[in-house]
Motif scaffolding. Structure first.
Motif, PDB file in Angstrom:
ATOM      1  N   UNK A   1      -6.472   3.755  10.011  1.00 46.12           N
ATOM      2  CA  UNK A   1      -7.203   3.927   8.758  1.00 46.12           C
ATOM      3  C   UNK A   1      -6.399   3.396   7.570  1.00 46.12           C
ATOM      4  N   UNK A   2      -5.114   3.771   7.504  1.00 41.31           N
ATOM      5  CA  UNK A   2      -4.266   3.307   6.408  1.00 41.31           C
ATOM      6  C   UNK A   2      -4.030   1.804   6.472  1.00 41.31           C
ATOM      7  N   UNK A   3      -3.953   1.272   7.677  1.00 39.98           N
ATOM      8  CA  UNK A   3      -3.764  -0.172   7.820  1.00 39.98           C
ATOM      9  C   UNK A   3      -4.938  -0.916   7.195  1.00 39.98           C
ATOM     10  N   UNK A   4      -6.161  -0.469   7.455  1.00 39.56           N
ATOM     11  CA  UNK A   4      -7.329  -1.131   6.881  1.00 39.56           C
ATOM     12  C   UNK A   4      -7.475  -0.856   5.393  1.00 39.56           C
TER      13      UNK A   4
ATOM     14  N   UNK B   1       0.835  -1.197   0.000  1.00 33.04           N
ATOM     15  CA  UNK B   1       0.000   0.000   0.000  1.00 33.04           C
ATOM     16  C   UNK B   1       0.872   1.249   0.000  1.00 33.04           C
ATOM     17  N   UNK B   2       1.923   1.239   0.800  1.00 33.75           N
ATOM     18  CA  UNK B   2       2.842   2.373   0.892  1.00 33.75           C
ATOM     19  C   UNK B   2       3.488   2.643  -0.466  1.00 33.75           C
TER      20      UNK B   2
ATOM     21  N   UNK C   1       2.326   1.846  -3.422  1.00 36.10           N
ATOM     22  CA  UNK C   1       1.324   2.294  -4.396  1.00 36.10           C
ATOM     23  C   UNK C   1       0.841   3.715  -4.146  1.00 36.10           C
ATOM     24  N   UNK C   2       0.769   4.123  -2.882  1.00 34.00           N
ATOM     25  CA  UNK C   2       0.170   5.428  -2.564  1.00 34.00           C
ATOM     26  C   UNK C   2       1.161   6.472  -2.063  1.00 34.00           C
ATOM     27  N   UNK C   3       2.315   6.043  -1.602  1.00 35.87           N
ATOM     28  CA  UNK C   3       3.278   6.982  -1.033  1.00 35.87           C
ATOM     29  C   UNK C   3       2.975   7.375   0.397  1.00 35.87           C
ATOM     30  N   UNK C   4       1.998   6.725   1.011  1.00 37.84           N
ATOM     31  CA  UNK C   4       1.634   7.007   2.397  1.00 37.84           C
ATOM     32  C   UNK C   4       2.784   6.620   3.309  1.00 37.84           C
ATOM     33  N   UNK C   5       3.241   7.548   4.130  1.00 23.79           N
ATOM     34  CA  UNK C   5       4.373   7.262   5.006  1.00 23.79           C
ATOM     35  C   UNK C   5       3.962   7.034   6.448  1.00 23.79           C
ATOM     36  N   UNK C   6       2.801   7.543   6.843  1.00 24.03           N
ATOM     37  CA  UNK C   6       2.331   7.356   8.204  1.00 24.03           C
ATOM     38  C   UNK C   6       1.317   6.219   8.223  1.00 24.03           C
TER      39      UNK C   6
END
Length: 102
Positions: free
Chosen positions: A53-56, A41-42, A44-49
C-alpha cells in the motif's frame, strides 16, 4: 532465504517481504528509482514500514514497476503452437498454447 512475512531493513525503513519480492524481480535501474520514490515518501510522511500500500502511495513511475512487454524476451516453444490469443486490454500482451509443456 527469507520466510513469509519477514521484514528487510534498509536505511531505517523496513521493507515488507512482498515488496522485497517485487523489487528482486526489477532491473537494477528500476529498483533504484522505485526505492528513491519510497525514500521521498518516507521523508514526507515518516512512514517506516514499506508495505505494498505504501509503495503505491509513493507513486513511483509505473514504467519502473511494470516493464513494457516489448522489452521482455519471450520464450520459444519447443513444439508446435496450436493457439494464440491477444489481450483485449494490452496491445503487446498475448498468450500461446502448445503441447511442449512450456
Amino acid at each position: 532465504t527469507v520466510g513469509r512475512g519477514q521484514k528487510h531493513k534498509e536505511n531505517m525503513m523496513v521493507w515488507d517481504d512482498k515488496v522485497h519480492q517485487i523489487l528482486k524481480q526489477l532491473p537494477a535501474n528500476s529498483r533504484y528509482e522505485v526505492k528513491q520514490a519510497m525514500r521521498k515518501y518516507w521523508t514526507a510522511t515518516g512512514t517506516k514500514l514499506v508495505t505494498l500500500e505504501n509503495l503505491y502511495k509513493a507513486r513511483p513511475n509505473p514504467a519502473h514497476l511494470f516493464p513494457q512487454a516489448s522489452k521482455v524476451a519471450f520464450e520459444r516453444h519447443a513444439g508446435p503452437v496450436y493457439a494464440i490469443a491477444a489481450s483485449p486490454f494490452h496491445r503487446n500482451l498475448f498468450l500461446t498454447c502448445s503441447t511442449d509443456g512450456s
